[in-house]
Design a protein around this motif. Structure first.
Motif, PDB file in Angstrom:
ATOM      1  N   GLU A  40      47.576  49.635 -24.279  1.00  0.00           N
ATOM      2  CA  GLU A  40      46.237  49.058 -24.183  1.00  0.00           C
ATOM      3  C   GLU A  40      45.395  49.777 -23.143  1.00  0.00           C
ATOM      4  OE1 GLU A  40      44.235  44.742 -23.124  1.00  0.00           O
ATOM      5  OE2 GLU A  40      46.301  44.812 -23.834  1.00  0.00           O
ATOM      6  N   GLY A  41      46.022  50.193 -22.053  1.00  0.00           N
ATOM      7  CA  GLY A  41      45.305  50.836 -20.958  1.00  0.00           C
ATOM      8  C   GLY A  41      44.748  52.209 -21.271  1.00  0.00           C
ATOM      9  N   THR A  42      45.120  52.797 -22.395  1.00  0.00           N
ATOM     10  CA  THR A  42      44.610  54.132 -22.724  1.00  0.00           C
ATOM     11  C   THR A  42      43.216  54.087 -23.335  1.00  0.00           C
ATOM     12  OG1 THR A  42      45.670  54.120 -24.902  1.00  0.00           O
ATOM     13  CG2 THR A  42      46.913  55.113 -23.102  1.00  0.00           C
ATOM     14  N   VAL A  43      42.861  52.980 -23.943  1.00  0.00           N
ATOM     15  CA  VAL A  43      41.584  52.891 -24.653  1.00  0.00           C
ATOM     16  C   VAL A  43      40.411  52.636 -23.705  1.00  0.00           C
ATOM     17  CG1 VAL A  43      40.285  51.534 -26.357  1.00  0.00           C
ATOM     18  CG2 VAL A  43      42.619  52.236 -26.841  1.00  0.00           C
ATOM     19  N   TYR A  44      40.623  51.807 -22.688  1.00  0.00           N
ATOM     20  CA  TYR A  44      39.502  51.425 -21.826  1.00  0.00           C
ATOM     21  C   TYR A  44      38.903  52.588 -21.029  1.00  0.00           C
ATOM     22  CZ  TYR A  44      40.538  46.750 -23.361  1.00  0.00           C
ATOM     23  OH  TYR A  44      40.739  45.654 -24.153  1.00  0.00           O
ATOM     24  N   PRO A  45      39.704  53.460 -20.438  1.00  0.00           N
ATOM     25  CA  PRO A  45      39.098  54.633 -19.781  1.00  0.00           C
ATOM     26  C   PRO A  45      38.337  55.519 -20.771  1.00  0.00           C
ATOM     27  CG  PRO A  45      41.373  54.373 -19.071  1.00  0.00           C
ATOM     28  CD  PRO A  45      41.145  53.406 -20.196  1.00  0.00           C
ATOM     29  N   ARG A  49      34.365  56.456 -20.570  1.00  0.00           N
ATOM     30  CA  ARG A  49      33.877  57.844 -20.598  1.00  0.00           C
ATOM     31  C   ARG A  49      32.886  58.065 -21.728  1.00  0.00           C
ATOM     32  NH1 ARG A  49      35.130  62.195 -23.429  1.00  0.00           N
ATOM     33  NH2 ARG A  49      37.113  61.422 -24.212  1.00  0.00           N
ATOM     34  N   LEU A  50      33.209  57.584 -22.920  1.00  0.00           N
ATOM     35  CA  LEU A  50      32.320  57.762 -24.072  1.00  0.00           C
ATOM     36  C   LEU A  50      30.985  57.048 -23.857  1.00  0.00           C
ATOM     37  CD1 LEU A  50      34.913  57.418 -26.977  1.00  0.00           C
ATOM     38  CD2 LEU A  50      33.748  59.500 -26.236  1.00  0.00           C
ATOM     39  N   THR A  51      31.013  55.924 -23.159  1.00  0.00           N
ATOM     40  CA  THR A  51      29.774  55.209 -22.828  1.00  0.00           C
ATOM     41  C   THR A  51      28.958  56.005 -21.821  1.00  0.00           C
ATOM     42  OG1 THR A  51      30.838  53.076 -23.278  1.00  0.00           O
ATOM     43  CG2 THR A  51      28.838  53.035 -21.930  1.00  0.00           C
TER      44      THR A  51
END
Length: 109
Positions: A40-45, A49-51
């Motif tokens: 789960e922790g891989t998606v939030y960073p 970044r994409l934002t």
């Protein structure tokens, strides 16, 4: 599945999953995890970044199941970037599959 394979394709998966409708972080994790395991922790960073790069805008929306959820909406710039990545992926996929076929003899009838 090889960690480097997943890292390389995760950005594309996140962008494509938001193409038709806005999604919140955990929803993206759950959708991707149905196909292959990710932490789960891989998606939030990645979303952060994409934002920051202008590919997503975000907004909060009330949830029936707890606190408000942060939704990610693909921007026009994000859509262009996503389409570029999809094209690159298709070219890459085709090339890798051809190499696998050649190397393992699948291309011989």
């Amino acid at each position: 599945m090889n960690v480097q394979f997943k890292k390389g394709v995760l950005e594309l998966c996140v962008l494509v999953l938001t193409a038709k409708r806005d999604r919140y972080g955990y929803e993206l994790v759950a959708s991707i995890s149905e196909k292959f395991h990710i932490a789960e922790g891989t998606v939030y960073p990645l979303l952060r970044r994409l934002t920051q790069e202008g590919f997503f805008t975000t907004y909060l929306k009330e949830s029936q199941e707890g606190p408000p959820r942060k939704y990610y909406q693909l921007t026009e710039q994000g859509r262009v970037y996503m389409n570029d990545l999809v094209l690159e992926w298709r070219i890459f996929d085709r090339g890798v599959n051809q190499i696998i076929g050649e190397g393992l003899g699948y291309d011989k009838a």
